[in-house]
Design a protein around this motif. Structure first.
Motif, mmCIF file in Angstrom:
data_model
loop_
_atom_site.group_PDB
_atom_site.id
_atom_site.type_symbol
_atom_site.label_atom_id
_atom_site.label_comp_id
_atom_site.label_asym_id
_atom_site.label_seq_id
_atom_site.Cartn_x
_atom_site.Cartn_y
_atom_site.Cartn_z
ATOM 1 N N GLN A 1 0.714 -1.189 -0.014
ATOM 2 C CA GLN A 1 -0.001 -0.001 0.058
ATOM 3 C C GLN A 1 0.882 1.156 0.025
ATOM 4 O O GLN A 1 1.946 1.298 0.598
ATOM 5 N N PRO A 2 0.353 2.261 -0.731
ATOM 6 C CA PRO A 2 1.287 3.605 -0.733
ATOM 7 C C PRO A 2 1.810 4.058 0.660
ATOM 8 O O PRO A 2 2.695 4.699 0.691
ATOM 9 N N ASN A 3 0.994 4.016 1.648
ATOM 10 C CA ASN A 3 1.169 4.610 3.001
ATOM 11 C C ASN A 3 2.315 3.726 3.588
ATOM 12 O O ASN A 3 2.717 4.223 4.633
ATOM 13 N N LEU A 4 2.749 2.547 2.987
ATOM 14 C CA LEU A 4 3.830 1.711 3.583
ATOM 15 C C LEU A 4 4.964 1.951 3.014
ATOM 16 O O LEU A 4 6.141 1.343 3.212
ATOM 17 N N ALA B 1 12.616 -3.145 -7.266
ATOM 18 C CA ALA B 1 11.086 -2.552 -7.404
ATOM 19 C C ALA B 1 10.438 -2.349 -6.203
ATOM 20 O O ALA B 1 9.374 -3.194 -5.933
ATOM 21 N N PHE B 2 10.979 -1.638 -5.282
ATOM 22 C CA PHE B 2 10.243 -1.652 -3.884
ATOM 23 C C PHE B 2 9.125 -0.753 -3.888
ATOM 24 O O PHE B 2 8.223 -1.465 -3.215
ATOM 25 N N GLN B 3 8.919 0.263 -4.853
ATOM 26 C CA GLN B 3 7.474 0.894 -4.541
ATOM 27 C C GLN B 3 6.326 0.246 -5.340
ATOM 28 O O GLN B 3 6.556 -0.127 -6.438
ATOM 29 N N PRO B 4 5.467 0.244 -4.976
ATOM 30 C CA PRO B 4 3.973 -0.236 -5.821
ATOM 31 C C PRO B 4 3.650 0.334 -7.087
ATOM 32 O O PRO B 4 3.048 -0.145 -7.999
ATOM 33 N N VAL C 1 7.864 -0.564 4.498
ATOM 34 C CA VAL C 1 7.981 -2.038 3.788
ATOM 35 C C VAL C 1 8.687 -1.996 2.629
ATOM 36 O O VAL C 1 8.111 -1.056 1.734
ATOM 37 N N PHE C 2 9.627 -2.789 2.370
ATOM 38 C CA PHE C 2 10.305 -2.750 1.361
ATOM 39 C C PHE C 2 10.348 -4.213 0.547
ATOM 40 O O PHE C 2 10.879 -5.190 1.082
ATOM 41 N N ASN C 3 9.487 -4.182 -0.470
ATOM 42 C CA ASN C 3 9.326 -5.638 -0.945
ATOM 43 C C ASN C 3 10.266 -6.002 -2.258
ATOM 44 O O ASN C 3 10.487 -5.007 -3.088
ATOM 45 N N VAL C 4 10.932 -6.787 -2.045
ATOM 46 C CA VAL C 4 11.867 -7.345 -3.161
ATOM 47 C C VAL C 4 11.157 -8.280 -4.185
ATOM 48 O O VAL C 4 11.663 -8.140 -5.461
ATOM 49 N N ARG C 5 10.484 -9.065 -3.788
ATOM 50 C CA ARG C 5 9.792 -10.116 -4.513
ATOM 51 C C ARG C 5 8.439 -9.170 -5.529
ATOM 52 O O ARG C 5 7.851 -8.340 -4.886
ATOM 53 N N ALA C 6 8.024 -9.943 -6.547
ATOM 54 C CA ALA C 6 6.920 -9.532 -7.238
ATOM 55 C C ALA C 6 5.700 -9.784 -6.418
ATOM 56 O O ALA C 6 5.801 -10.571 -5.298
ATOM 57 N N SER C 7 4.627 -9.127 -6.918
ATOM 58 C CA SER C 7 3.410 -9.529 -6.149
ATOM 59 C C SER C 7 2.609 -10.653 -6.693
ATOM 60 O O SER C 7 2.787 -11.252 -7.612
ATOM 61 N N TYR C 8 1.903 -11.367 -5.811
ATOM 62 C CA TYR C 8 0.829 -12.426 -6.403
ATOM 63 C C TYR C 8 0.002 -11.872 -7.752
ATOM 64 O O TYR C 8 -0.317 -12.651 -8.334
ATOM 65 N N ALA C 9 -0.363 -10.574 -7.801
ATOM 66 C CA ALA C 9 -1.181 -10.224 -8.881
ATOM 67 C C ALA C 9 -0.221 -10.365 -10.186
ATOM 68 O O ALA C 9 -0.504 -10.769 -11.279
ATOM 69 N N ASP C 10 1.195 -10.127 -10.076
ATOM 70 C CA ASP C 10 2.085 -10.336 -10.925
ATOM 71 C C ASP C 10 2.382 -11.824 -11.236
ATOM 72 O O ASP C 10 2.030 -12.107 -12.656
ATOM 73 N N GLU C 11 2.406 -12.663 -10.347
ATOM 74 C CA GLU C 11 2.492 -14.073 -10.712
ATOM 75 C C GLU C 11 1.471 -14.552 -11.424
ATOM 76 O O GLU C 11 1.508 -15.457 -12.475
#
Length: 396
Positions: A153-156, A372-375, A160-170
């Motif tokens: 979420q943008p407020n995070l 690609a940390f940012q959503p 929160v720094f995500n290294v992996r792709a999202s489930y939506a991407d998968e």
């Protein structure tokens, strides 16, 4: 950009992938019981201590162990080379059994002990349970092993720094491939919590772009392998493909029971299932099961980070065998180390300087891997398809 490839080359899946699961868990418990000296938040001297809450036991234990071992492999090598400006990076790991309440309690303990940052949490419900404390304390959470939108979420974005792709991407990659093959009757077997719901939403949204929807859905409870009812419900609908958004125990049980019930279609899994854990659980029955991957293959040396991983593994991996989960832990630690190095470049490493340094990495590459940390505004997210074989290997 989402990366995909034809399922062609072959590499082995790890066996146990660790020096005895019982011995590993026992050593972690003993270390935790011995206690840790709290570190000052600015981390002016001494070790840089990270807190990791993950499953070391239970239905997701193998996944947590492998992810931790991959990260530890990198940090051990980093520390042997001088660490971050002469300071070691240490991971304090606590078992949460893939239960949200235990993860929240572990997070509270980490904060009380003043760890510098949180690292490598495993799972959606557990990671989400930590968010109130992450936000209240403004403590960074780096590389949680989850593709849930709840962690994107943008407020995070500064926490929160995500290294992996999202489930939506998968799931988008899955659906594109399946539709291209003419397979439109897609069912979803998912875990009855935030993790499973994220995967279901991803499949549903991807199908909607083709004016389709899942032909059937069924659930399994978290930390359960009771799949009999779900098998009966989904097999009766005769789908072309069943997408599984579960842990390896439930997924393996479902594949076995569905095939025994006469189902002849395909099984697709998101990466959180744990590739080697699923392969180990299925044995010869793994043949043809598809898993999306969010990190490069740990067996193919064509990718820079894989070459780094295998080189370090050769020096200090002992009995650790290459596997995707360890590879992801190694990659997460590799990227975080770059953030720590940049954050300490002006002398004093703080949480604020780490966050600022990580912001400079967004949209760049580390060891050939797109960060690609940012959503929003991300330039690349790595996703590709792999297929398990009956002899313990993976084709990508």
């Amino acid at each position: 950009m989402i990366h995909s490839s034809k399922l062609a080359s072959i590499g082995p899946v790890a066996g146990a992938a660790h020096v005895g699961r019982r011995q590993f868990v026992a050593s972690v418990v003993a270390t935790a019981a011995a206690g840790f000296v709290p570190s000052v938040r600015a981390q002016d001297s001494g070790a840089i201590v990270l807190g990791q809450s993950c499953a070391l036991t239970g239905f997701s234990g193998e996944l947590g162990i492998q992810y931790h071992q991959g990260a530890q492999l990198f940090f051990d090598d980093l520390n042997a080379r001088g660490g971050i400006n002469g300071r070691e990076v240490r991971i304090r790991v606590l078992d949460d059994g893939y239960e949200p309440e235990r993860c929240a309690a572990n997070t509270q303990r980490f904060i009380k002990d003043d760890v510098f940052a949180l690292f490598g949490y495993v799972g959606t419900p557990t990671s989400v349970a930590s968010l109130p404390q992450v936000q209240q304390e403004k403590i960074p959470l780096f590389a949680p092993l989850t593709g849930s939108q709840a962690l994107r979420q943008p407020n995070l974005r500064q926490l929160v720094f995500n290294v992996r792709a999202s489930y939506a991407d998968e799931t988008a990659l899955m659906v594109r491939q399946l539709i291209g093959l003419g397979l439109k009757k897609i069912a979803v077997f998912y875990q009855n919590d935030g993790y499973g719901q994220s995967g279901l939403e991803g499949v549903t949204e991807a199908l909607a772009q083709h004016a389709l929807s899942p032909v059937a859905t069924a659930t399994v409870e978290r930390n359960s392998a009771d799949v009999k009812g779900a098998v009966q419900k989904l097999v009766a609908q005769k789908p072309d493909v069943i997408v599984q958004v579960t842990t390896y125990s439930a997924s393996a049980g479902f594949v076995r029971e569905a095939r025994a019930a006469g189902y002849g279609g395909q099984f697709y899994n998101v990466s959180f299932v744990g590739t080697s854990a699923l392969s180990n659980a299925l044995g010869k029955e793994a043949e043809g099961v598809v898993v999306t991957q969010v990190v490069p293959s740990p067996f193919k040396t064509t990718h820079p980070v894989t070459r780094e991983f295998l080189a370090v593994l050769g020096k200090g991996g002992k009995n650790l065998q290459p596997n995707y989960s360890a590879m992801e832990g190694f990659l997460a630690a590799r990227i975080l180390s770059e953030g720590l190095r940049r954050g300490a470049s002006n002398g004093k490493l703080t949480r604020e300087s780490l966050v600022a340094a990580l912001d400079t990495l967004n949209g760049q590459q580390v060891a050939g891997f797109p960060v690609a940390f940012q959503p929003q505004g991300a330039k690349a997210r790595f996703v590709e398809l792999s297929m398990l074989t009956g002899d313990g290997k993976v084709r990508v």
